[in-house]
Write an enzyme that holds these catalytic residues in place. Structure first.
Site, PDB file in Angstrom:
ATOM      1  N   GLU A  49      -2.866   7.551  23.434  1.00 40.83           N
ATOM      2  CA  GLU A  49      -3.564   6.302  23.114  1.00 40.83           C
ATOM      3  C   GLU A  49      -4.941   6.387  23.752  1.00 40.83           C
ATOM      4  O   GLU A  49      -5.068   6.472  24.977  1.00 40.83           O
ATOM      5  CB  GLU A  49      -2.792   5.091  23.643  1.00 40.83           C
ATOM      6  CG  GLU A  49      -1.588   4.736  22.776  1.00 40.83           C
ATOM      7  CD  GLU A  49      -0.899   3.439  23.200  1.00 40.83           C
ATOM      8  OE1 GLU A  49      -1.349   2.799  24.168  1.00 40.83           O
ATOM      9  OE2 GLU A  49       0.117   3.088  22.573  1.00 40.83           O
ATOM     10  N   ASP A  60      -6.933  -6.903  29.337  1.00 39.75           N
ATOM     11  CA  ASP A  60      -6.759  -5.846  30.318  1.00 39.75           C
ATOM     12  C   ASP A  60      -6.998  -6.341  31.730  1.00 39.75           C
ATOM     13  O   ASP A  60      -7.751  -7.285  31.956  1.00 39.75           O
ATOM     14  CB  ASP A  60      -7.730  -4.693  30.016  1.00 39.75           C
ATOM     15  CG  ASP A  60      -7.267  -3.879  28.824  1.00 39.75           C
ATOM     16  OD1 ASP A  60      -6.175  -3.282  28.926  1.00 39.75           O
ATOM     17  OD2 ASP A  60      -7.961  -3.860  27.801  1.00 39.75           O
ATOM     18  N   TYR A 175       4.635  -1.470  19.968  1.00 38.38           N
ATOM     19  CA  TYR A 175       4.329  -1.416  21.403  1.00 38.38           C
ATOM     20  C   TYR A 175       4.817  -2.720  22.027  1.00 38.38           C
ATOM     21  O   TYR A 175       4.251  -3.785  21.769  1.00 38.38           O
ATOM     22  CB  TYR A 175       2.821  -1.253  21.549  1.00 38.38           C
ATOM     23  CG  TYR A 175       2.281  -1.052  22.947  1.00 38.38           C
ATOM     24  CD1 TYR A 175       2.878  -1.621  24.075  1.00 38.38           C
ATOM     25  CD2 TYR A 175       1.128  -0.296  23.147  1.00 38.38           C
ATOM     26  CE1 TYR A 175       2.347  -1.429  25.334  1.00 38.38           C
ATOM     27  CE2 TYR A 175       0.588  -0.107  24.406  1.00 38.38           C
ATOM     28  CZ  TYR A 175       1.204  -0.693  25.499  1.00 38.38           C
ATOM     29  OH  TYR A 175       0.660  -0.516  26.748  1.00 38.38           O
TER      30      TYR A 175
END
Lengths: 266, 398
Positions: A49, A60, A175
């Site tokens: 990734e 994030d 995911y």
């Protein structure tokens, strides 16, 4: 058959789990991105990734945000990232590469040119963190047209209805975000993952990778037992951050080997 | 009949819900709660009670006669949001969202703030309703706005300086989103402007629309008619949506949003995504006009007023621009300062630097209009917070 599917099929035959490392393209230096990708493969990674730097990475934590900031100091944009993948592909035809990032750099390039360039460069999947299924229908049709897999996130808070919706649109793998929080957080709850995966499996026929908060080999092993693949991001980015340009490839290789050994015990 | 957004939060191509899956659950929950309570008589009664007794509504409309006369054209009227408790329109929204948080059983509220006005308004209602409050603020802004930081602390809030990115409003917003996603169970995120993922743009507009609703009633009383032109400053755009909304369906009323021209549009150092026709992009949960470079990276903006210093704009403004219902212009730092000083001296009102942008545009267009024409400016906040900035611009350090 896509590289992603071929990879997971082969892993399944060999009863192994996928190791999926993440790092940000251009961090610490654009010259090191392709060597790092090859090193990840050498050390036993199954899928890479590759983070596309963005100025405002809302989902994030601080570690990956700093990686974006370092890459942006070198002005690494989506064009460069695609060039890097093309370069990687010249000597690696098998390892799937998934671009992971935020939608705006793609919006700026345009989805059709982006999807076309992905196919030319040898990108296999695209994960756009801030494009949930509700907003991605039209955009992702361009990916579909060029044979690029849209990778979707699911979360502990995803309801059955949402899981079903993702099941319809997702390709490649799904995911699963293993915690309530941002990337690199430390509050991973294994029993909660163990509980959620069967609910996902009811709808999702694709392989399920789990990530966010996997910080060491022991956790990687425990998570690998529960799913089809383990995604490790912040821990690898941290290793990059703490290394020099001279030893970064060696340090990342050492870390990924450890993770590989752990995941192979699952 | 204007009827936006649609049920999925879109204003034409703008708006929407562009967030990570980790936030979708919380937004669903918020959306359902808002749909339930926005028409609930008890909720509305409690909101109206606090708007009257805690905020001090309705705010008056004031005829700036001396200033109008000096300008020599249209009559300028000011909607006095500066007289609200905490000194700006921001509190209309924080009271609404805090009451919603209370009904949703969330004991903790968080907020982002630039100049500190929304932070103070959030800290204020958190104290009022007995909630824990955490405010995220770029470390640059913490330095620039020390007084507001202290006000928030006095009100019992925790102020967290944000060190990432450009260390300003957009980074504070990123950090607040991260807190929310981590503490979804007990936390309500009070967004301060008409941006963010659905339902925030519609919810913040609705809570601020009390401003325009009052104007529709007050203008015929004080001015003898509805205004010919309504002017408001636009950063994210909540005070502008608040006063525009009730006038969208009123024919003959021109709506003008004023963005921050900073050092001038040509300098590139501004915060005017609509005026400059910036490319459309996705940031902070919605699609809108957005200041960005060719790679789609968000660029740093500049305005003398921290409250307008934002690279995006609420998606409804993008839609009003495209549909032609509102027009958008930019006013530079120096023009805003001139209007600031004029209002101080001519009318005895110290306006916020944000609102001074709207005033400056009124001063620009009023002289060419007939004396019987009526311009209504949303005086969205008072300028007490701006003393240091204005003094510095005049070469004075305290």
């Amino acid at each position: 058959m896509s590289r992603i599917q071929a990879t997971f099929d082969k892993l399944k035959q060999n009863k192994r789990k996928a190791l999926i490392p993440f790092f940000t393209a251009g961090d610490p230096d654009p010259k090191l991105t392709v060597p790092l990708m090859h090193a990840l493969v050498e050390a036993g990674s199954d899928v890479i990734e590759l983070g596309v730097p963005f100025s405002d990475p809302m989902a994030d934590g601080p570690t990956i945000q700093r990686a974006s900031e370092r890459a942006l100091k070198h002005h690494v944009g989506l064009h460069h990232v695609l060039d890097m993948v093309a370069e990687f592909r010249r000597s690696n035809a098998a390892t799937p590469v998934v671009l992971m990032g935020y939608g705006n750099p793609i919006e700026a390039m345009g989805w059709e040119p982006f999807a076309k360039r992905c196919a030319e460069a040898g990108v296999d999947g695209v994960l756009t963190v801030d494009f949930p299924p509700e907003e991605s229908h039209e955009s992702f049709a361009h990916l579909d047209k060029h044979g690029i897999d849209p990778i979707f996130l699911l979360a502990p808070t995803s309801t059955d209805a949402r899981i079903e919706r993702v099941a319809e649109q997702a390709r490649g793998y799904v995911y699963y975000v293993s915690l309530k929080g941002v990337t690199g957080a430390g509050n991973l709850d294994l029993s909660a993952i163990a509980e959620k995966i069967p609910q996902l499996r009811e709808h999702i026929k694709l392989p399920i990778g789990v990530g966010f908060g996997i910080r060491d080999a022991a956790t990687a092993l425990e998570v690998a037992k529960l799913c089809d693949g383990v995604v490790v991001g912040s821990r690898i980015v941290q290793e990059i951050e703490n290394s020099t340009s001279q030893n970064v490839v060696a340090s990342v290789t050492r870390l990924v080997r450890e993770l590989r050994q752990a995941v192979d015990q699952a | 009949m204007y009827n936006y957004p649609d049920s999925t939060g879109h204003f034409g191509p703008y708006g929407g819900i562009y967030v990570a899956e980790t936030l979708m659950g919380a937004l669903d929950e918020l959306n359902q709660a808002y749909e339930k309570y926005r028409s609930d008589p008890e909720f509305i009664a409690e909101l109206n009670f606090d708007l009257k007794h805690f905020v001090g509504r309705p705010s008056p409309i004031y005829h700036a006669k001396r200033w109008s006369e000096q300008l020599g054209g249209a009559q300028i009227f000011l909607k006095r949001e500066d007289l609200n408790h905490t000194g700006a329109h921001k509190v209309n929204n924080t009271v609404g969202q805090a009451l919603l948080a209370k009904r949703m059983g969330k004991p903790r509220v968080i907020a982002e703030t630039g100049a500190g006005q929304h932070g103070v308004a959030t800290a204020t209602v958190a104290a009022r309703y007995g909630m824990e409050c955490v405010v995220y603020m770029g470390s640059e802004d913490v330095k620039r706005q020390a007084q507001n930081v202290y006000r928030m602390k006095l009100l019992g809030a925790t102020v967290v300086p944000v060190e990432s990115g450009s260390r300003t409003l957009k980074d504070a917003l990123n950090e607040a989103m991260r807190d929310w996603v981590t503490n979804i169970g007990n936390t309500f995120y009070i967004i301060g402007t008409v941006a963010g993922p659905h339902p925030y743009p519609v919810m913040v507009r609705d809570f601020n629309s009390v401003v325009g609703k009052e104007c529709v009633v007050q203008m015929p009383e004080i001015a003898g008619s509805q205004p010919d032109v309504v002017i408001a400053c636009v950063g994210g755009g909540s005070n502008a949506m608040g006063i525009f909304y009730s006038y969208i369906d009123v024919p003959g009323v021109t709506l003008i949003g004023v963005e921050a021209g900073g050092h001038g549009i040509a300098s590139g150092s501004h915060a005017a995504p609509l005026t400059t026709n910036s490319p459309v992009g996705v940031l902070h949960g919605n699609k809108t006009y957005l200041m960005q470079d060719a790679d789609g990276q968000i660029i740093e903006t500049h305005s003398i007023s921290a409250g307008l210093d934002y690279p995006g704009v609420g998606p409804e403004h993008s839609w009003l621009k495209d549909s032609g219902r509102a027009e958008y212009v930019a006013i530079n730092d120096d023009e805003a300062l001139r209007a600031f000083h004029d209002l101080c001296r001519m009318e005895g009102i110290i306006p916020a630097l944000e609102s001074s942008h709207a005033l400056a545009h009124a001063a620009k267009i009023a002289p060419a209009m007939g004396k019987d024409k009526v311009v209504l400016v949303n005086l969205s906040g008072r300028g007490d917070k701006d003393m240091a900035t204005v003094a510095r611009a005049s070469g004075i350090e305290f």
